[in-house]
Design a protein around this motif. Structure first.
Motif, short mmCIF file in Angstrom:
data_model
loop_
_atom_site.label_atom_id
_atom_site.label_comp_id
_atom_site.label_asym_id
_atom_site.label_seq_id
_atom_site.Cartn_x
_atom_site.Cartn_y
_atom_site.Cartn_z
N TRP A 106 -40.76 -36.69 4.99
CA TRP A 106 -41.52 -36.85 6.69
C TRP A 106 -42.46 -36.78 7.20
CZ3 TRP A 106 -37.51 -34.67 8.90
CH2 TRP A 106 -36.61 -34.32 8.20
N ASP A 109 -45.96 -34.97 7.26
CA ASP A 109 -45.48 -33.42 7.10
C ASP A 109 -44.11 -32.66 8.31
OD1 ASP A 109 -45.61 -32.92 4.04
OD2 ASP A 109 -47.78 -32.52 4.88
N TYR A 110 -43.76 -33.04 9.18
CA TYR A 110 -43.24 -32.89 10.01
C TYR A 110 -41.89 -32.82 10.20
CZ TYR A 110 -41.71 -32.19 15.06
OH TYR A 110 -40.70 -31.93 16.54
N LYS A 111 -41.17 -31.53 9.98
CA LYS A 111 -39.64 -31.85 10.08
C LYS A 111 -38.44 -31.82 11.15
CE LYS A 111 -39.83 -29.77 4.90
NZ LYS A 111 -38.89 -29.10 4.17
N PHE A 112 -37.57 -32.10 11.35
CA PHE A 112 -36.49 -32.05 12.69
C PHE A 112 -35.05 -32.63 12.11
CE2 PHE A 112 -39.50 -36.14 12.45
CZ PHE A 112 -38.34 -36.93 11.70
N ARG A 364 -42.71 -37.73 20.26
CA ARG A 364 -42.73 -36.49 19.80
C ARG A 364 -42.67 -37.37 18.13
NH1 ARG A 364 -39.43 -32.21 20.46
NH2 ARG A 364 -39.31 -31.17 18.68
#
Length: 395
Positions: A106, A109-112, A364
Motif C-alpha cells: 500500500w 500505508d494508505y488503503k482503499f 487521491r
C-alpha cells in the motif's frame, strides 16, 4: 363499421408497418449485407443510413399522437436508440468485473477499495486487493517505487503471467528517487506526475467550479509571507533563496527545522491566514509541482513558486494565480513586489479572479493511480514493456 374507427384502424396498420420498417433498418445496421444491389449508385451515405433517417422522419411527421396517458413515438425511439448505444450490457459488466488490481504494498500505508473508483472517478469494475494469493489472476500489479527495495531481488526472479501488467507508481522527483538499473524491462506501465507517463496523475488540477460553489471569498489575512518546511538541506535551491529573501521581508516560518512543528489542522489555518505562501519545491524538474502549490490555491492564498519555468506552470495553472521567483531579478526585488501588493489590496485581489470560474483539487494518492491504471489496462490490450525506465526518468 363507421368511418372514424376505419381511419383509426388504418393509422394503426400504417404505424405497425413503419415500426416494422424501422426494425428492418436496425437489423440492416448491425447485420449489413454485402450484395451490391443494396447500394445506391454514387451515394455519399450508406443505404441503411438513408433508410433509417427516412423511417424516423416519416414516423415523427405522420404518426406521432401525443397523449398524457400513452408513450409517444419520440419516447419510444429515444428508448430504442439508448438500447442501441448500450451494447451487451451484461457481458460488458462481466468483463469489467474481471479486472483485478493487486497492490503489492500500500503506497504510504494508505488503503482503499475498488468501490472508490466508481464514486470518485466513475470507473467501474476495479477489484482492488492486497491478497498476493490472487497474483496469478490479477490483470495488473501496482508497485510503489519507494517500497521496491524490499522485494527487488525477488521481483526480478518472479514469473509474470502473460496477461498481466506491472505498474510503476512514483510521485517523487528523480532527485528524490532511488535509481536502480535493474528496473529496466521490469514494468509494463508507468503512473506518474509526468505528462508522458502511461497513466498520468498530476498532484493537483484546476477544474471548472460548480455554479453553486461560485461564491469564493478571500480568507482574512494577518500574515504577509509564510513557509512550512521540515526537509531542510543547505544544498537545496529553495533554502538558498529563502535565506536571501528573509533579509528583505519578514517570513513566518514553521516546521521541524524552525522548531515550530504544526498539526494538520494548524496547517490549513496558517495557510489561509497568509497573503503569500512560499511554494518552493525541493528539486526542479519538468512537470514537478506538488501540493505546495495546490494547497494554497485551494485554501485562498497566493503561491510564490520556485520550481520549473513559468511556462510549465502555466500549462496547468492560471497565469495570474501565482507569482514566480524567476519574474524578478533578485530576492530583494521579489520582496519589494510582495510589500507593494500588501499595501494595494485591489491589485492583490486580482490574483483571485480565476476563482470566479475554477477551483483547485488534489489527487487521491495511490487510489487515483490504481483506478486509472485499472481503466487503462481494460481499454488498452496492447503488449508493452518499459525497457528504458532508468533513462526516461533519471536521464
Amino acid at each position: 363499421m363507421t368511418f372514424e374507427p376505419r381511419v383509426a384502424s388504418f393509422k394503426r396498420l400504417l404505424l405497425s408497418l413503419v415500426l416494422l420498417s424501422c426494425l428492418g433498418g436496425l437489423f440492416y445496421t448491425f447485420y449489413k449485407p454485402t450484395r451490391s444491389w443494396l447500394s445506391f449508385p454514387n451515394a455519399s451515405v450508406s443505404t441503411h443510413e438513408v433508410l433509417t433517417d427516412e423511417c424516423l422522419k416519416t414516423s415523427k411527421e405522420k404518426f406521432v399522437q401525443k397523449s398524457n396517458k400513452t408513450e409517444t413515438l419520440d419516447d419510444f425511439l429515444v428508448k430504442q436508440q439508448q438500447l442501441i448505444n448500450k451494447p451487451n450490457t451484461i457481458e460488458e459488466y462481466k468483463e469489467i468485473d474481471d479486472i483485478i488490481m493487486l497492490i503489492w504494498t500500500w503506497p504510504g500505508d494508505y488503503k482503499f477499495s475498488g468501490e472508490a473508483c466508481i464514486s470518485e472517478f466513475g470507473i467501474p469494475g476495479c477489484q482492488i486487493t492486497d491478497d498476493r494469493s490472487q497474483y496469478d489472476k490479477a490483470h495488473g500489479v501496482m508497485f510503489h517505487q519507494r517500497d521496491i527495495s524490499r522485494d527487488l531481488q525477488n521481483l526480478l526472479k518472479m514469473p509474470r503471467p502473460l496477461h498481466q501488467k506491472w505498474v510503476w507508481l512514483n510521485m517523487e522527483s528523480p532527485s528524490n528517487s532511488k535509481r536502480w538499473p535493474e528496473l529496466d524491462g521490469l514494468f509494463n506501465l508507468t503512473s506518474n506526475y509526468r505528462r508522458d507517463s502511461d497513466v498520468w496523475v498530476p498532484v493537483g488540477k484546476i477544474v471548472e467550479a460548480p455554479e453553486k460553489n461560485n461564491t469564493f471569498k478571500i480568507p482574512p489575512k494577518d500574515k504577509l509571507v509564510c513557509w512550512i518546511v521540515s526537509n531542510w538541506k543547505a544544498k537545496y535551491e529553495r533554502v538558498r533563496y529563502f535565506n536571501e529573501l528573509s533579509k528583505h521581508i519578514k517570513i513566518e516560518a514553521y516546521g521541524r527545522h524552525f522548531n515550530r512543528p504544526i498539526s494538520r489542522d494548524d496547517y490549513n489555518k496558517i495557510l489561509k491566514s497568509c497573503k503569500f505562501y512560499l511554494s518552493f519545491e525541493n528539486s526542479i524538474h519538468k512537470d514537478y509541482f506538488t501540493e505546495k502549490v495546490f494547497n494554497p490555491l485551494k485554501l485562498g492564498t497566493v503561491p510564490v513558486v520556485l520550481g520549473p519555468p513559468r511556462q510549465n506552470y502555466e500549462e496547468f495553472i492560471p497565469p495570474d494565480s501565482f507569482i514566480h521567483v524567476n519574474d524578478f531579478k533578485s530576492p530583494q526585488k521579489l520582496a519589494e513586489h510582495l510589500m507593494f501588493l500588501d499595501k494595494n489590496q485591489k491589485v492583490y485581489e486580482q490574483y483571485f479572479n480565476w476563482r470566479k470560474h475554477f477551483i483547485a483539487i488534489r489527487a487521491r494518492f495511490g487510489l487515483e493511480h490504481t483506478c486509472r491504471s485499472c481503466e487503462h489496462i481494460r481499454s488498452d490490450k496492447r503488449y508493452k514493456v518499459f525497457k528504458d525506465l532508468t533513462k526516461w526518468y533519471w536521464g
